[in-house]
Design a protein around this motif. Structure first.
Motif, PDB file in Angstrom:
ATOM      1  N   ASP A   3       0.842  -1.208   0.000  1.00 17.21           N
ATOM      2  CA  ASP A   3       0.000   0.000   0.000  1.00 17.21           C
ATOM      3  C   ASP A   3       0.874   1.253   0.000  1.00 17.21           C
ATOM      4  OD1 ASP A   3      -2.258  -1.523   0.062  1.00 17.21           O
ATOM      5  OD2 ASP A   3      -2.519  -1.416   2.239  1.00 17.21           O
ATOM      6  N   VAL A   4       1.901   1.213   0.829  1.00 13.98           N
ATOM      7  CA  VAL A   4       2.810   2.361   0.924  1.00 13.98           C
ATOM      8  C   VAL A   4       3.506   2.592  -0.417  1.00 13.98           C
ATOM      9  CG1 VAL A   4       4.996   3.108   1.942  1.00 13.98           C
ATOM     10  CG2 VAL A   4       3.203   2.178   3.398  1.00 13.98           C
ATOM     11  N   ALA A   5       3.958   1.494  -1.021  1.00 10.47           N
ATOM     12  CA  ALA A   5       4.666   1.618  -2.304  1.00 10.47           C
ATOM     13  C   ALA A   5       3.747   2.239  -3.356  1.00 10.47           C
ATOM     14  CB  ALA A   5       5.169   0.252  -2.759  1.00 10.47           C
ATOM     15  N   TYR A   6       2.510   1.757  -3.417  1.00  8.67           N
ATOM     16  CA  TYR A   6       1.561   2.302  -4.408  1.00  8.67           C
ATOM     17  C   TYR A   6       1.300   3.787  -4.125  1.00  8.67           C
ATOM     18  CZ  TYR A   6       0.560  -2.258  -6.406  1.00  8.67           C
ATOM     19  OH  TYR A   6       0.679  -3.453  -7.048  1.00  8.67           O
ATOM     20  N   PHE A   7       1.214   4.130  -2.850  1.00  2.47           N
ATOM     21  CA  PHE A   7       0.967   5.532  -2.506  1.00  2.47           C
ATOM     22  C   PHE A   7       2.150   6.415  -2.908  1.00  2.47           C
ATOM     23  CE2 PHE A   7       1.727   8.999   0.482  1.00  2.47           C
ATOM     24  CZ  PHE A   7       0.565   9.727   0.305  1.00  2.47           C
ATOM     25  N   LEU A   8       3.348   5.897  -2.691  1.00  2.48           N
ATOM     26  CA  LEU A   8       4.536   6.737  -2.899  1.00  2.48           C
ATOM     27  C   LEU A   8       4.943   6.867  -4.366  1.00  2.48           C
ATOM     28  CD1 LEU A   8       6.907   5.691   0.048  1.00  2.48           C
ATOM     29  CD2 LEU A   8       5.592   7.799  -0.178  1.00  2.48           C
ATOM     30  N   THR A   9       4.473   5.948  -5.215  1.00  2.00           N
ATOM     31  CA  THR A   9       4.993   5.935  -6.595  1.00  2.00           C
ATOM     32  C   THR A   9       4.883   7.281  -7.320  1.00  2.00           C
ATOM     33  OG1 THR A   9       2.931   4.903  -7.300  1.00  2.00           O
ATOM     34  CG2 THR A   9       4.855   3.473  -7.062  1.00  2.00           C
ATOM     35  N   PRO A  10       3.765   8.016  -7.259  1.00  2.00           N
ATOM     36  CA  PRO A  10       3.751   9.298  -7.982  1.00  2.00           C
ATOM     37  C   PRO A  10       4.796  10.272  -7.444  1.00  2.00           C
ATOM     38  CG  PRO A  10       1.540   8.710  -7.237  1.00  2.00           C
ATOM     39  CD  PRO A  10       2.488   7.774  -6.571  1.00  2.00           C
ATOM     40  N   PHE A  11       4.965  10.277  -6.138  1.00  2.00           N
ATOM     41  CA  PHE A  11       5.927  11.206  -5.530  1.00  2.00           C
ATOM     42  C   PHE A  11       7.363  10.800  -5.883  1.00  2.00           C
ATOM     43  CE2 PHE A  11       2.141  11.058  -2.856  1.00  2.00           C
ATOM     44  CZ  PHE A  11       1.753  12.380  -2.905  1.00  2.00           C
ATOM     45  N   LEU A  12       7.611   9.489  -5.855  1.00  2.00           N
ATOM     46  CA  LEU A  12       8.955   9.007  -6.176  1.00  2.00           C
ATOM     47  C   LEU A  12       9.299   9.286  -7.632  1.00  2.00           C
ATOM     48  CD1 LEU A  12       8.817   5.651  -4.225  1.00  2.00           C
ATOM     49  CD2 LEU A  12      10.455   7.482  -3.820  1.00  2.00           C
ATOM     50  N   ALA A  13       8.321   9.055  -8.514  1.00  2.00           N
ATOM     51  CA  ALA A  13       8.566   9.308  -9.936  1.00  2.00           C
ATOM     52  C   ALA A  13       8.841  10.796 -10.154  1.00  2.00           C
ATOM     53  CB  ALA A  13       7.372   8.850 -10.763  1.00  2.00           C
ATOM     54  N   GLY A  14       8.044  11.645  -9.497  1.00  2.00           N
ATOM     55  CA  GLY A  14       8.241  13.093  -9.630  1.00  2.00           C
ATOM     56  C   GLY A  14       9.586  13.521  -9.067  1.00  2.00           C
ATOM     57  N   ALA A  15       9.919  12.981  -7.897  1.00  2.00           N
ATOM     58  CA  ALA A  15      11.210  13.333  -7.285  1.00  2.00           C
ATOM     59  C   ALA A  15      12.367  12.807  -8.132  1.00  2.00           C
ATOM     60  CB  ALA A  15      11.291  12.754  -5.873  1.00  2.00           C
ATOM     61  N   GLY A  16      12.179  11.615  -8.721  1.00  2.00           N
ATOM     62  CA  GLY A  16      13.207  11.062  -9.609  1.00  2.00           C
ATOM     63  C   GLY A  16      13.440  11.975 -10.803  1.00  2.00           C
ATOM     64  N   ALA A  17      12.338  12.477 -11.372  1.00  2.00           N
ATOM     65  CA  ALA A  17      12.459  13.383 -12.523  1.00  2.00           C
ATOM     66  C   ALA A  17      13.129  14.691 -12.098  1.00  2.00           C
ATOM     67  CB  ALA A  17      11.089  13.651 -13.120  1.00  2.00           C
ATOM     68  N   TRP A  18      12.743  15.187 -10.941  1.00  2.00           N
ATOM     69  CA  TRP A  18      13.322  16.441 -10.426  1.00  2.00           C
ATOM     70  C   TRP A  18      14.827  16.288 -10.235  1.00  2.00           C
ATOM     71  CZ3 TRP A  18      15.653  18.010  -5.786  1.00  2.00           C
ATOM     72  CH2 TRP A  18      15.698  19.387  -5.572  1.00  2.00           C
ATOM     73  N   GLU A  19      15.206  15.172  -9.616  1.00  2.00           N
ATOM     74  CA  GLU A  19      16.632  14.927  -9.392  1.00  2.00           C
ATOM     75  C   GLU A  19      17.342  14.656 -10.713  1.00  2.00           C
ATOM     76  OE1 GLU A  19      18.220  15.514  -6.873  1.00  2.00           O
ATOM     77  OE2 GLU A  19      20.110  14.420  -6.983  1.00  2.00           O
ATOM     78  N   GLY A  20      16.639  13.982 -11.627  1.00  2.00           N
ATOM     79  CA  GLY A  20      17.224  13.693 -12.937  1.00  2.00           C
ATOM     80  C   GLY A  20      17.504  14.953 -13.736  1.00  2.00           C
ATOM     81  N   LEU A  21      16.776  16.023 -13.418  1.00  2.00           N
ATOM     82  CA  LEU A  21      16.975  17.290 -14.138  1.00  2.00           C
ATOM     83  C   LEU A  21      17.988  18.195 -13.444  1.00  2.00           C
ATOM     84  CD1 LEU A  21      13.246  18.081 -14.991  1.00  2.00           C
ATOM     85  CD2 LEU A  21      15.028  17.519 -16.630  1.00  2.00           C
ATOM     86  N   ARG A  22      18.681  17.663 -12.441  1.00  2.00           N
ATOM     87  CA  ARG A  22      19.555  18.521 -11.646  1.00  2.00           C
ATOM     88  C   ARG A  22      20.605  19.231 -12.496  1.00  2.00           C
ATOM     89  NH1 ARG A  22      24.058  16.175  -7.794  1.00  2.00           N
ATOM     90  NH2 ARG A  22      25.055  16.030  -9.840  1.00  2.00           N
ATOM     91  N   ASP A  23      21.221  18.493 -13.406  1.00  2.00           N
ATOM     92  CA  ASP A  23      22.283  19.113 -14.198  1.00  2.00           C
ATOM     93  C   ASP A  23      21.746  20.257 -15.041  1.00  2.00           C
ATOM     94  OD1 ASP A  23      23.952  17.347 -13.073  1.00  2.00           O
ATOM     95  OD2 ASP A  23      24.488  16.267 -14.904  1.00  2.00           O
TER      96      ASP A  23
ATOM     97  N   LEU B 150      10.017  -7.725  -1.518  1.00  2.00           N
ATOM     98  CA  LEU B 150      10.836  -7.299  -2.654  1.00  2.00           C
ATOM     99  C   LEU B 150       9.979  -6.619  -3.709  1.00  2.00           C
ATOM    100  CD1 LEU B 150      13.286 -10.312  -3.069  1.00  2.00           C
ATOM    101  CD2 LEU B 150      13.827  -7.990  -2.333  1.00  2.00           C
ATOM    102  N   HIS B 151       8.746  -7.077  -3.815  1.00  2.00           N
ATOM    103  CA  HIS B 151       7.855  -6.467  -4.805  1.00  2.00           C
ATOM    104  C   HIS B 151       7.601  -4.998  -4.460  1.00  2.00           C
ATOM    105  CE1 HIS B 151       4.719  -5.654  -7.557  1.00  2.00           C
ATOM    106  NE2 HIS B 151       3.824  -5.497  -6.602  1.00  2.00           N
ATOM    107  N   SER B 152       7.358  -4.718  -3.204  1.00  2.00           N
ATOM    108  CA  SER B 152       7.119  -3.323  -2.827  1.00  2.00           C
ATOM    109  C   SER B 152       8.399  -2.500  -3.056  1.00  2.00           C
ATOM    110  CB  SER B 152       6.655  -3.212  -1.373  1.00  2.00           C
ATOM    111  OG  SER B 152       7.690  -3.554  -0.495  1.00  2.00           O
ATOM    112  N   LEU B 153       9.555  -3.122  -2.794  1.00  3.04           N
ATOM    113  CA  LEU B 153      10.813  -2.419  -3.052  1.00  3.04           C
ATOM    114  C   LEU B 153      10.992  -2.177  -4.551  1.00  3.04           C
ATOM    115  CD1 LEU B 153      13.510  -1.300  -1.996  1.00  3.04           C
ATOM    116  CD2 LEU B 153      14.459  -3.591  -2.198  1.00  3.04           C
ATOM    117  N   ALA B 154      10.668  -3.213  -5.344  1.00  2.00           N
ATOM    118  CA  ALA B 154      10.802  -3.076  -6.809  1.00  2.00           C
ATOM    119  C   ALA B 154       9.895  -1.965  -7.327  1.00  2.00           C
ATOM    120  CB  ALA B 154      10.466  -4.396  -7.487  1.00  2.00           C
ATOM    121  N   LEU B 155       8.719  -1.844  -6.733  1.00  7.59           N
ATOM    122  CA  LEU B 155       7.788  -0.794  -7.174  1.00  7.59           C
ATOM    123  C   LEU B 155       8.380   0.591  -6.964  1.00  7.59           C
ATOM    124  CD1 LEU B 155       4.152  -1.668  -6.066  1.00  7.59           C
ATOM    125  CD2 LEU B 155       4.921  -1.022  -8.341  1.00  7.59           C
ATOM    126  N   VAL B 156       8.890   0.829  -5.767  1.00 11.29           N
ATOM    127  CA  VAL B 156       9.431   2.175  -5.494  1.00 11.29           C
ATOM    128  C   VAL B 156      10.679   2.442  -6.338  1.00 11.29           C
ATOM    129  CG1 VAL B 156       8.469   2.310  -3.163  1.00 11.29           C
ATOM    130  CG2 VAL B 156      10.758   1.441  -3.453  1.00 11.29           C
TER     131      VAL B 156
END
Lengths: 433, 265
Positions: free
Chosen positions: A49-69, A130-136
C-alpha cells in the motif's frame, strides 16, 4: 565510481525527500496495518500500500533529481565528459536510489517493530517485500528516465501523472480491460489463487527491467550518432514496461497466494469455567483474552439452550454458505479494531434466520428492535450509540432489562427465547418482566 | 589526421567550418578556417559573433554542418569511442558555468577528474596540482556556494584543467573578475599555455593584448582576421574609435568586414 557515488549520496536531493517519504510511508503503513494483531502478511500488505501511494511522488522526485544538471547548468560537464553518458549519470542515480532504499528500510523497520511490540506471527514472504521495493525503485527510475529523455521541467508532471493514471484506471474499473488489451502475455496468464502468483512478480520484473533499459537508453539520446538506436531501444523497453504493467494489473492486484491449510498455524484458546475451546490462527494471540472473555460469556448464556456450544473454529473466509444454524464458526476480521465484537456479529448471522439475503426479515411487533437488542446484548454493548434505536424507549428498556438479569436468570431467559433468537420473531413483551 | 588524439597534432584545425542553428536565417559560424597551436589563442568579437558556437564545436558540444574540424588530430564528428578518447584531452569551461552549491571545491574537482577518467590513484596528485594552480588549496573544503565570484571562476578553471588536458577551451574566462584577479588569471593562463593549446573567447581587447599568442577576430560568424597580436596591430586605423591601438585595429577590421559584406550583398 565509488567516490562519485559517495559524493552524490551526500548531496542527492533525495536526502531531503527520503525522510519525508519515510515518515509518510511509515504513517500510512501504520494506519493500514491490522490495528490489533500483527502478522507478516499485514506488514507485506501495508508495504505494498505504501509503495503504491509513494509511486507518484517518487517518480516526480526522480524526474526532479534527474533534471539537476539542467537546473544547475552543469550539463556541460557531462556533455564533455570522457565516459559514456549512462555511466556519467549513474552515481547520481545510484545516490538517489540509495536514499529511496533507506527510506523503504525505515518504513519496513517501523512496521516490523510495531508488529513485534504487539506480537508478530507468521513468516515473511520475501517476494512480497521485494515487490514493494521493486515498485518504489521502478517508479523512481522511470522518473530519472523521463528526465533524461525529455530534459525539460515537464518531465516532472509527466512522471507524476504516469502512476496517477494507473490509479485512475483502477478506480474507474477499466484497469482490467486496459490490462487485457495491453498484456501480450494474456493467453498465458491465469489466476489460480492456490498457486504462487509468479506472473504478477514476472510483470513487476518486466517493469523494473524495462525502466532500467529506458534509463540507460535515454542517456544516449543526446548523442546524435546513437539517437536512432536509443529511441528504438526505448520504444522496445517501453513496450516491455507496458506489458509488465498489463501482467500486474491483469492479476487483479493479487500479490499473495492463498496458503494451503497445512501451512496455517493455529492456537487453541480454552476457558476452564465453561469448557469452551476456540481455534484461531496464531496471529490472533494478541486478542486471545478478549475473544475468550466475550465467547465464554455467550457460551454461558446459551449453555442451557439448544444453541449451547463448547467449541468454535475460525472460518478462514467470510462466507456463511453451508454454516450450521448455531454457534460453530468464528468469523474474524483482522482489520477490525473490535475483533471479538465482529466475531459475535458474524456468528449471529449463522444463528439468526433473518440476517442473510433471501431469508424472511424479522417478524412480530418488535421484530427488528428485538434483533438489535440481542446483537447489542451478546456483543456486550451497553449503549446503542447515536441513532434511531437509542431514542426508542422500548429498545433502551429491553436492553436495560437484559443487563439487569443475573447469570441464572439470563440463562433461563435465553433458554426460553431460543426460538425467537433463531426466527427473529420478537414481541415487546418478550423483554418485559 | 587520425581517429584518436595525436600527440603531434595541432590543437584545432578547421577549413570552411560552418555551423547553423535551427530556424536561424544565417550561419552562426560561416566558412571559418583556422589553426590553433600551443599557446594562448584568443577568439575576439562582439556578442553573437560566433565565438561561443565555435568553442562549443571544438569541445564537441556543437554539431558541425559543413567544412572540416579537427581537434587534436581527431576529425569531428567522430565516433562515440573516439569522441570519448578525445574528451580525455580536452578541458572546457563555459562562460556561465553552473555548479552544485553543496559540493566542496575538493568534491567538485574529484567529480570532474572522474568524468575525465583520471585514474583513481592519480587523482589526489592531479587535484592538488589543479588547486595549487588556481591558489585554492586552502579553500578545498569550502562549499562552492560560499565562494566569491572570482574564487568560483578559479574553481571552475581548476575543474577544466584537473585532468591536465592538451587543449583547454575557456569561454569569457575573465568575465566577472576584478582587475587584480584578472591580472593573476592572465599569469595562470600563460603558465597553462606553455605546453598546451589554450583557446579563450573574449571581448576584452586588453586581455587579448596581454596574453594572446594568436588572435582570431570574428564578426557575423566569419573570421575576419587571424594572426599574431603584432600582425593585428598592423591593421590599426587611427581614425577608428578605440582607446588603444589594438582596439582601433579591432574596430577597423570589423568595419572593413561589414563594408565588404554589405558590398557583396
Amino acid at each position: 565510481m565509488k567516490r562519485p557515488f559517495l559524493i552524490e549520496l551526500r548531496h542527492s536531493g533525495f536526502r531531503y525527500w527520503a525522510p519525508i517519504f519515510a515518515l509518510a510511508g511509515a504513517t500510512i503503513g501504520w494506519l493500514n496495518s491490522f490495528p490489533r494483531i500483527a502478522a507478516w502478511v499485514s506488514i507485506e500488505s501495508s508495504m505494498l500500500d505504501v509503495a503504491y501511494f509513494l509511486t507518484p511522488f517518487l517518480a516526480g522526485a526522480g524526474a526532479w533529481e534527474g533534471l539537476r544538471d539542467e537546473r544547475r547548468r552543469v550539463e556541460y560537464a557531462r556533455r564533455t565528459s570522457a565516459i559514456p553518458a549512462p555511466l556519467s549519470v549513474l552515481p547520481r542515480y545510484l545516490g538517489g536510489i540509495a536514499w529511496v532504499v533507506a527510506a523503504w528500510i525505515c518504513i519496513a523497520l517501523v512496521l516490523v517493530l510495531r508488529s513485534m511490540l504487539i506480537g508478530l506471527y507468521g513468516v515473511p514472504e520475501p517476494i512480497l517485500l521485494l515487490h514493494s521495493l521493486a515498485l518504489v525503485l521502478s517508479f523512481t527510475t522511470i522518473g530519472f528516465a523521463l528526465a533524461e529523455t525529455i530534459q525539460h521541467w515537464s518531465a516532472i508532471p509527466v512522471a507524476t501523472v504516469l502512476p496517477l493514471a494507473l490509479y485512475g484506471a483502477t478506480l474507474a474499473g477499466r484497469a482490467g480491460d486496459v490490462a487485457t488489451w495491453i498484456n501480450i502475455f494474456r493467453k498465458y496468464v491465469a489466476i489460480d489463487a492456490s498457486l504462487p502468483n509468479a506472473m504478477f512478480f514476472g510483470g513487476a520484473a518486466l517493469v523494473s527491467v524495462g525502466a532500467a533499459v529506458v534509463f540507460a537508453a535515454a542517456s544516449f539520446i543526446r548523442r546524435r550518432a546513437y539517437r536512432s538506436p536509443a529511441i528504438l531501444t526505448m520504444i522496445v523497453a517501453g513496450a516491455v514496461i507496458v506489458s509488465g504493467l498489463g501482467v500486474m494489473i491483469g492479476q487483479q492486484g493479487r500479490t499473495s497466494r492463498e496458503p494451503a491449510p497445512a501451512e496455517l498455524a493455529f492456537i487453541t484458546l480454552n476457558d476452564a469455567d465453561t469448557g469452551l475451546t476456540i481455534r484461531v490462527r496464531e496471529h490472533y494471540a494478541p486478542v486471545a483474552d478478549e475473544l475468550t472473555d466475550t465467547w465464554s460469556r455467550i457460551a454461558d448464556l446459551f449453555s442451557e439452550s439448544d444453541l449451547a456450544f463448547d467449541k468454535l473454529e475460525q472460518q478462514l473466509d467470510s462466507d456463511h454458505q453451508g454454516a450450521p444454524q448455531g454457534f460453530a464458526r468464528l468469523y474474524l476480521n483482522p482489520q477490525s479494531t473490535e475483533i471479538a465484537r465482529f466475531s459475535v456479529e458474524g456468528a449471529l448471522v449463522d444463528v439468526m434466520n433473518c440476517t442473510q439475503a433471501g431469508q424472511d426479515g424479522p417478524a412480530g411487533d418488535f421484530g427488528l428492535g428485538g434483533v438489535v437488542v440481542m446483537q447489542a446484548w451478546l456483543t456486550g454493548d451497553t449503549a446503542l450509540g447515536v441513532g434511531a434505536w437509542s431514542n426508542d424507549p422500548r429498545v433502551v428498556d429491553a436492553l436495560d432489562r437484559l443487563y439487569s438479569l443475573d447469570n441464572a436468570s439470563a440463562r433461563a431467559w435465553v433458554q426460553a427465547h431460543t426460538a425467537n433468537i433463531r426466527s427473529c420473531e420478537w414481541d415487546a413483551s418478550d423483554f418485559q418482566p | 589526421m587520425g581517429r584518436s588524439p595525436s600527440e603531434h597534432a595541432s590543437g584545432a584545425v578547421a577549413h570552411g567550418l560552418t555551423i547553423r542553428y535551427r530556424r536561424a536565417a544565417t550561419a552562426a559560424v560561416d566558412d571559418v578556417t583556422l589553426r590553433f597551436d600551443n599557446g594562448v589563442n584568443a577568439l575576439v568579437g562582439r556578442n553573437g559573433a560566433g565565438k561561443t558556437t565555435l568553442l562549443n564545436a571544438i569541445v564537441t558540444m556543437q554539431r558541425v554542418h559543413a567544412g572540416q574540424l579537427s581537434v587534436l588530430g581527431v576529425n569531428l564528428p567522430a565516433t562515440e569511442r573516439d569522441r570519448l578518447q578525445l574528451m580525455r584531452q580536452v578541458g572546457f569551461l563555459p562562460q556561465q558555468f553552473g555548479y552544485i552549491p553543496g559540493f566542496t571545491v575538493q568534491e567538485f574537482l574529484e567529480y570532474a577528474a572522474w568524468l575525465k577518467r583520471v585514474p583513481t590513484t592519480a587523482r589526489p596528485e592531479f587535484i592538488a596540482d589543479a588547486l595549487a594552480l588556481v591558489d585554492l588549496t586552502a579553500h578545498r573544503r569550502t562549499k562552492l556556494g560560499r565562494l566569491s565570484g572570482g574564487m568560483l571562476r578559479r574553481a571552475g578553471i581548476a575543474s577544466a584543467v584537473v585532468h591536465r588536458p592538451r587543449l583547454l577551451a575557456l569561454d569569457e574566462p575573465t568575465a566577472g573578475l576584478d582587475p587584480e584577479q584578472r591580472i593573476r588569471f592572465r599569469d595562470t593562463l600563460r603558465g597553462l599555455a606553455a605546453d598546451r593549446c589554450v583557446v579563450i573567447s573574449s571581448h576584452l581587447i586588453e586581455d587579448v593584448k596581454a596574453i594572446a599568442d594568436h588572435v582570431l577576430v570574428m564578426e557575423g560568424g566569419r573570421a575576419v582576421f587571424a594572426g599574431s597580436v603584432p600582425e593585428m596591430l598592423a591593421e590599426e586605423d587611427p581614425k577608428m574609435p578605440g582607446d588603444t591601438p589594438l582596439e582601433r585595429a579591432y574596430t577597423a577590421l570589423v568595419q572593413r568586414a561589414n563594408q565588404t559584406r554589405q558590398a557583396s550583398a
